[in-house]
Design a protein around this motif. Structure first.
Motif, PDB file in Angstrom:
ATOM      1  N   VAL A 106     108.476 116.777  48.513  1.00  0.00           N
ATOM      2  CA  VAL A 106     107.962 116.999  47.161  1.00  0.00           C
ATOM      3  C   VAL A 106     107.337 115.744  46.577  1.00  0.00           C
ATOM      4  CG1 VAL A 106     108.570 117.667  44.809  1.00  0.00           C
ATOM      5  CG2 VAL A 106     109.677 118.805  46.750  1.00  0.00           C
ATOM      6  N   THR A 107     108.077 114.619  46.624  1.00  0.00           N
ATOM      7  CA  THR A 107     107.663 113.414  45.915  1.00  0.00           C
ATOM      8  C   THR A 107     106.687 112.600  46.754  1.00  0.00           C
ATOM      9  OG1 THR A 107     109.865 113.344  44.924  1.00  0.00           O
ATOM     10  CG2 THR A 107     108.495 111.372  44.709  1.00  0.00           C
ATOM     11  N   PRO A 108     105.519 112.267  46.199  1.00  0.00           N
ATOM     12  CA  PRO A 108     104.576 111.433  46.956  1.00  0.00           C
ATOM     13  C   PRO A 108     105.039 109.984  46.977  1.00  0.00           C
ATOM     14  CG  PRO A 108     103.697 111.903  44.784  1.00  0.00           C
ATOM     15  CD  PRO A 108     104.949 112.712  44.903  1.00  0.00           C
ATOM     16  N   GLY A 109     104.628 109.267  47.993  1.00  0.00           N
ATOM     17  CA  GLY A 109     104.906 107.839  48.059  1.00  0.00           C
ATOM     18  C   GLY A 109     103.907 107.063  47.232  1.00  0.00           C
ATOM     19  N   TYR A 110     104.101 105.743  47.183  1.00  0.00           N
ATOM     20  CA  TYR A 110     103.226 104.932  46.345  1.00  0.00           C
ATOM     21  C   TYR A 110     103.225 103.493  46.837  1.00  0.00           C
ATOM     22  CZ  TYR A 110     107.765 103.820  44.254  1.00  0.00           C
ATOM     23  OH  TYR A 110     109.077 103.464  44.054  1.00  0.00           O
ATOM     24  N   VAL A 111     102.234 102.734  46.340  1.00  0.00           N
ATOM     25  CA  VAL A 111     102.162 101.283  46.489  1.00  0.00           C
ATOM     26  C   VAL A 111     101.991 100.704  45.102  1.00  0.00           C
ATOM     27  CG1 VAL A 111     100.927  99.312  47.483  1.00  0.00           C
ATOM     28  CG2 VAL A 111     101.124 101.446  48.783  1.00  0.00           C
ATOM     29  N   ARG A 112     102.779  99.685  44.772  1.00  0.00           N
ATOM     30  CA  ARG A 112     102.688  99.042  43.462  1.00  0.00           C
ATOM     31  C   ARG A 112     102.437  97.553  43.644  1.00  0.00           C
ATOM     32  NH1 ARG A 112     107.841 102.298  40.925  1.00  0.00           N
ATOM     33  NH2 ARG A 112     106.676 104.112  40.177  1.00  0.00           N
TER      34      ARG A 112
ATOM     35  N   ASP B 149     101.273  95.406  37.743  1.00  0.00           N
ATOM     36  CA  ASP B 149      99.819  95.373  37.587  1.00  0.00           C
ATOM     37  C   ASP B 149      99.220  96.771  37.743  1.00  0.00           C
ATOM     38  OD1 ASP B 149      99.592  92.734  37.010  1.00  0.00           O
ATOM     39  OD2 ASP B 149      98.806  92.099  38.952  1.00  0.00           O
ATOM     40  N   TRP B 150      99.579  97.450  38.829  1.00  0.00           N
ATOM     41  CA  TRP B 150      99.015  98.774  39.052  1.00  0.00           C
ATOM     42  C   TRP B 150      99.883  99.547  40.028  1.00  0.00           C
ATOM     43  CZ3 TRP B 150      98.165  99.130  44.196  1.00  0.00           C
ATOM     44  CH2 TRP B 150      97.713  98.008  44.907  1.00  0.00           C
ATOM     45  N   THR B 151      99.668 100.853  40.060  1.00  0.00           N
ATOM     46  CA  THR B 151     100.345 101.753  40.992  1.00  0.00           C
ATOM     47  C   THR B 151      99.314 102.644  41.653  1.00  0.00           C
ATOM     48  OG1 THR B 151     102.372 101.792  39.685  1.00  0.00           O
ATOM     49  CG2 THR B 151     102.055 103.590  41.254  1.00  0.00           C
ATOM     50  N   PHE B 152      99.381 102.713  42.968  1.00  0.00           N
ATOM     51  CA  PHE B 152      98.564 103.672  43.696  1.00  0.00           C
ATOM     52  C   PHE B 152      99.499 104.742  44.246  1.00  0.00           C
ATOM     53  CE2 PHE B 152      96.994 105.278  47.782  1.00  0.00           C
ATOM     54  CZ  PHE B 152      95.795 105.834  47.371  1.00  0.00           C
ATOM     55  N   THR B 153      99.260 105.994  43.840  1.00  0.00           N
ATOM     56  CA  THR B 153     100.099 107.110  44.281  1.00  0.00           C
ATOM     57  C   THR B 153      99.393 107.851  45.410  1.00  0.00           C
ATOM     58  OG1 THR B 153     101.021 107.347  42.063  1.00  0.00           O
ATOM     59  CG2 THR B 153     101.316 109.189  43.586  1.00  0.00           C
TER      60      THR B 153
ATOM     61  N   PHE C 123      95.840 104.204  55.316  1.00  0.00           N
ATOM     62  CA  PHE C 123      94.960 104.009  54.167  1.00  0.00           C
ATOM     63  C   PHE C 123      94.696 102.524  53.973  1.00  0.00           C
ATOM     64  CE2 PHE C 123      99.336 104.116  52.690  1.00  0.00           C
ATOM     65  CZ  PHE C 123      99.440 102.983  51.914  1.00  0.00           C
ATOM     66  N   ALA C 124      93.643 102.242  53.218  1.00  0.00           N
ATOM     67  CA  ALA C 124      93.305 100.869  52.834  1.00  0.00           C
ATOM     68  C   ALA C 124      92.980 100.869  51.351  1.00  0.00           C
ATOM     69  CB  ALA C 124      92.125 100.345  53.643  1.00  0.00           C
ATOM     70  N   LEU C 125      93.477  99.846  50.638  1.00  0.00           N
ATOM     71  CA  LEU C 125      93.231  99.669  49.211  1.00  0.00           C
ATOM     72  C   LEU C 125      92.569  98.326  48.985  1.00  0.00           C
ATOM     73  CD1 LEU C 125      96.768 100.707  47.850  1.00  0.00           C
ATOM     74  CD2 LEU C 125      94.816 102.213  48.297  1.00  0.00           C
ATOM     75  N   ASP C 126      91.778  98.245  47.905  1.00  0.00           N
ATOM     76  CA  ASP C 126      91.264  96.933  47.532  1.00  0.00           C
ATOM     77  C   ASP C 126      92.302  96.223  46.669  1.00  0.00           C
ATOM     78  OD1 ASP C 126      91.113  97.830  44.899  1.00  0.00           O
ATOM     79  OD2 ASP C 126      88.951  98.142  44.948  1.00  0.00           O
ATOM     80  N   PRO C 127      92.135  94.928  46.347  1.00  0.00           N
ATOM     81  CA  PRO C 127      93.152  94.189  45.593  1.00  0.00           C
ATOM     82  C   PRO C 127      93.469  94.790  44.231  1.00  0.00           C
ATOM     83  CG  PRO C 127      91.619  92.662  46.632  1.00  0.00           C
ATOM     84  CD  PRO C 127      91.043  94.031  46.813  1.00  0.00           C
ATOM     85  N   ALA C 128      92.588  95.649  43.714  1.00  0.00           N
ATOM     86  CA  ALA C 128      92.844  96.282  42.419  1.00  0.00           C
ATOM     87  C   ALA C 128      93.579  97.605  42.550  1.00  0.00           C
ATOM     88  CB  ALA C 128      91.518  96.500  41.682  1.00  0.00           C
ATOM     89  N   GLY C 129      93.890  98.004  43.786  1.00  0.00           N
ATOM     90  CA  GLY C 129      94.617  99.246  43.988  1.00  0.00           C
ATOM     91  C   GLY C 129      93.738 100.464  44.147  1.00  0.00           C
ATOM     92  N   ASN C 130      92.444 100.280  44.359  1.00  0.00           N
ATOM     93  CA  ASN C 130      91.534 101.401  44.568  1.00  0.00           C
ATOM     94  C   ASN C 130      91.488 101.763  46.053  1.00  0.00           C
ATOM     95  OD1 ASN C 130      90.579 101.470  41.783  1.00  0.00           O
ATOM     96  ND2 ASN C 130      89.567  99.512  42.286  1.00  0.00           N
ATOM     97  N   LEU C 131      91.415 103.063  46.319  1.00  0.00           N
ATOM     98  CA  LEU C 131      91.383 103.538  47.698  1.00  0.00           C
ATOM     99  C   LEU C 131      90.042 103.210  48.335  1.00  0.00           C
ATOM    100  CD1 LEU C 131      92.852 105.194  49.931  1.00  0.00           C
ATOM    101  CD2 LEU C 131      91.667 107.209  49.011  1.00  0.00           C
TER     102      LEU C 131
END
Length: 731
Positions: A122-128, A137-141, A180-188
């Motif tokens: 049910v619950t998605p993972g995340y990177v903070r 600073d930010w959360t990527f779900t 997945f890959a994110l930029d330093p601002a947390g964008n996919l």
């Protein structure tokens, strides 16, 4: 060996990202993105601690390995709580609840925390992303339930690479995995979904940007860092499973692998792949067979050494060159903890937990243990990989179960003091010399010390000590380490010989070994009187036996010529000795027996003589000459022996006899027998002794007085007189 100043070359990581090394001394799992497990600094060489071990939080358990920030702050995750720890004091600086499970320090100093739940449908993972003070600073779900099961990998340019497992909604069964890959601002930047291929290990990133990952399906893959596409995938052929994160060294990707089935693999291998093509460059077997847990733990995560060699572990330490040659295999110093993976300092000292819940620092060359840290919190411990900090101190964490059989545990921590030892100059080193002094024959149950402090290093440097028992009942195998001090306290067991081995190692990993056999006598055995001794009636002699563990009083008896037993004492303390004023009659075949605590079992001495000596009247001198006539009473059938002792060697001796005693001054002494008749006894031996006998009894009743005289050229008067004897002859 000569000491040298710290070389600047030792402060340069062998295979680490320059950007990461500048910001953090240990930013990620296995130290760097290449997963070398190697620190650029020389770390702790002793078990000295900066503070007493501490407990963090209440009932908490570690989620992952700790990491270090640029300012030296240690970050660890317990039950998804992100905690900042001052490693110099162990104090918690701050904490963030529900932050996540896996932390990586980025080149910008931020903390990137990934989290997911095993089997969560049910619950998605995340990177903070958090600032070093814990500010979010930010959360990527992630768009799917499940989430990451390993830390993210942060490239020098700030790009964040991660992976996540996805579970079906019907049941917690893996459906697919997402990279997945994110930029330093947390964008996919990109994501790539593939069926199956579970992920449980962090990605490895080479210094030139090549990306690799070992999947939960135990396959190694090279991943396109720009799209997530799989460029190649192994294994196959000589091995079947990859069980460690990829270690990248130059153009090689090195992993631990196994073959022989998923539950009980029969062989472990260290395998090197071409970093570009995935082709096998070399494969070196080590270890096996294994249990199910060792697949993912005990043979995992090789370590890179200073010269480019790689070490892997399973009961032995296997060292392999960059070209795939087995350099050495030495026994692991203690029982190996398959849940803890060693790390290396700049001097190649390896740090790891042992199978008996201790942390050791040891040499990969000789196996010599430099220190042992023993947590005071006791048993039921699961140790985490030690963390080498920027100043050379070592941060240690472990989980301790509150009850061994339960899952609940607490997190404990301590920091070992940094090293003050400088590297050695080994260009003209000579090996050390091992030496043991101690008692070879000892009573049982009486601790004794074997001393190795006479061992020496020709250059005068310090030595490392390792004591073990050689297990003769197991083909000469070595037992566990008994001591790492210069001395060993043994605990002898009765009627048993044990052989101990001392290994000494100098600063240059040169070793020397010596052994010492120690025999313990059986408990209760009578050691005095000894075979053939003569004990004199009326004199005090000591009966000796090996004391037992019983505290009861001892019964001691004597038998003469095989006759009945006579009580000497019925209540002798169990001290191992009793002073007996010897009683007659005389005999040449006496035996003493001791009951050492068991009233139905006795230990007997060897046969000895009980004799009587004729009465001494004194008057000896000048000189140290003595005269004795000892044996039976001089009645019919009795015999005795005359002995002159204390004379110069090879000198002429006489015996003066008379029927009366009349001390007369002569040559500085007194001649007692009167009227004197002088008999020649002959020359003394090299010990200054001459004997005459046996003298026959039965010519009495008569009293005779006797005195010995010898030449003594070292004395002013040239002669020496013994004591005078009153000799009684009986019918």
């Amino acid at each position: 060996m000569l000491r040298a100043t710290l070389s600047s070359a030792l402060l340069i990581p062998l295979a680490a990202s320059a950007a990461l090394a500048q910001t953090s001394p240990w930013p990620t799992v296995r130290h760097d993105n290449q997963r070398t497990g190697r620190s650029p600094v020389i770390a702790s060489q002793t078990s000295d601690v900066l503070y007493p071990e501490l407990t963090i939080g209440g009932g908490t358990a570690l989620d992952s390995e700790p990491v270090v920030g640029a300012d030296g702050t240690v970050y660890l995750n317990t039950f998804s709580i992100l905690r900042a720890i001052d490693p110099a004091s162990g104090a918690q600086l701050w904490s963030v609840p529900n932050a996540g499970k896996f932390t990586t320090v980025g080149p910008d100093g931020r903390l990137y925390v990934a989290s997911g739940s095993l089997g969560d449908t049910v619950t998605p993972g995340y990177v903070r992303a958090y600032q070093p003070d814990g500010t979010l600073d930010w959360t990527f779900t992630l768009p799917t339930p499940g989430g990451p099961r390993a830390p993210v990998t942060v490239a020098p340019d700030g790009t964040i690479y991660g992976s996540s497992n996805v579970y079906t909604s019907q049941s917690p069964v893996l459906e697919s995995s997402v990279r997945f890959a994110l930029d330093p601002a947390g964008n996919l930047l990109w994501n790539s979904t593939v069926a199956g291929q579970p992920t449980a290990m962090p990605m490895s990133l080479s210094t030139d940007g090549r990306l690799y990952q070992t999947g939960g399906d135990q396959r190694l893959r090279r991943i396109d860092p720009n799209s997530g596409a799989i460029l190649w995938s192994v294994p196959g052929g000589a091995f079947e499973r990859v069980v460690s994160p990829p270690l990248i060294h130059g153009d090689l990707v090195i992993v631990c692998a196994t073959k022989g089935g998923p539950v009980a693999p029969t062989q472990a291998l260290l395998v090197a792949f071409d970093a570009d093509t995935g082709a096998v460059v070399w494969s070196v077997p080590f270890g096996g067979p294994f249990g199910i847990y060792s697949v993912a733990n005990a043979v995992a995560s090789p370590v890179l050494l200073a010269n480019g060699d790689v070490v892997a572990f399973w009961n032995k330490l296997y060292r392999v060159s960059p070209t795939g040659q087995l350099v050495s295999s030495i026994p692991f110093p203690t029982g190996f903890d398959e849940w803890s993976v060693p790390v290396a300092g700049a001097d190649d000292t390896l740090y790891t937990w042992t199978g008996d819940d201790k942390v050791i620092g040891f040499s990969p060359v000789s196996g010599a243990i430099k220190f042992i840290f023993n947590p005071i919190s006791g048993q039921c411990i699961t140790g985490r990989t030690p963390l080498i900090l920027g100043d050379g101190s070592v941060f240690i964490t472990w989980q301790r179960k509150t009850v061994c059989e339960n899952f609940a545990s607490t997190t404990r921590l301590v920091t070992l003091a940094p090293s003050t030892v400088l590297p050695c100059d080994c260009s003209q080193n000579l090996p050390p010399v091992a030496s043991i002094t101690g008692e070879a024959v000892v009573p049982p149950f009486d601790p004794k010390i074997l001393d190795g402090s006479a061992s020496a290093d020709p250059e005068g440097g310090p030595l490392l000590y390792e004591w073990r028992e050689i297990l003769t009942d197991f083909g000469g195998a070595l037992g566990p380490i008994l001591s790492t001090d210069s001395t060993l306290t043994t605990s002898p067991h009765q009627n048993l010989t044990k052989t101990y081995r001392l290994k000494v190692t100098d600063c240059c990993d040169e070793i020397d070994v010596t052994t010492f056999a120690q025999t313990s006598t059986p408990a209760g055995v009578v050691t005095a009187p000894a075979l053939g001794e003569t004990w004199i009636v009326g004199q005090v002699h000591t009966v000796k036996w090996v004391p037992t563990q019983f505290s009861t009083a001892q019964a001691i008896q004597v038998s003469r010529d095989g006759g009945p037993w006579e009580d000497i004492v019925l209540q002798a303390p169990n001290t191992g000795s009793y002073n007996w004023t010897v009683t007659g009659p005389t005999t040449q075949n006496a035996v003493v027996r001791v009951f050492p605590g068991d009233p139905f079992f006795a230990h007997s001495s060897e046969p000895f003589e009980i004799a009587t000596c004729q009465t001494s009247l004194g008057f000896a001198g000048p000189g140290e000459l003595t005269l004795t006539i000892c044996g039976d009473q001089l009645a019919t059938g009795g015999t005795a022996t005359l002995t002159v002792a204390g004379a110069p060697a090879s000198t002429l001796a006489w015996l003066a006899v008379g029927t009366a005693a009349n001390p007369t001054p002569l040559f500085g002494g007194n001649l007692v027998p009167s009227p004197p008749q002088v008999l020649v006894l002959g020359l003394t031996d090299l010990d200054g002794v001459v004997t005459l006998g046996p003298l026959q009894g039965g010519i009495g009743p008569a009293t005779v007085y006797a005195q010995a005289i010898v030449l003594n050229y070292s004395a002013e008067v040239l002669v020496a007189f013994s004591n005078a004897l009153q000799v009684e002859y009986l019918p």
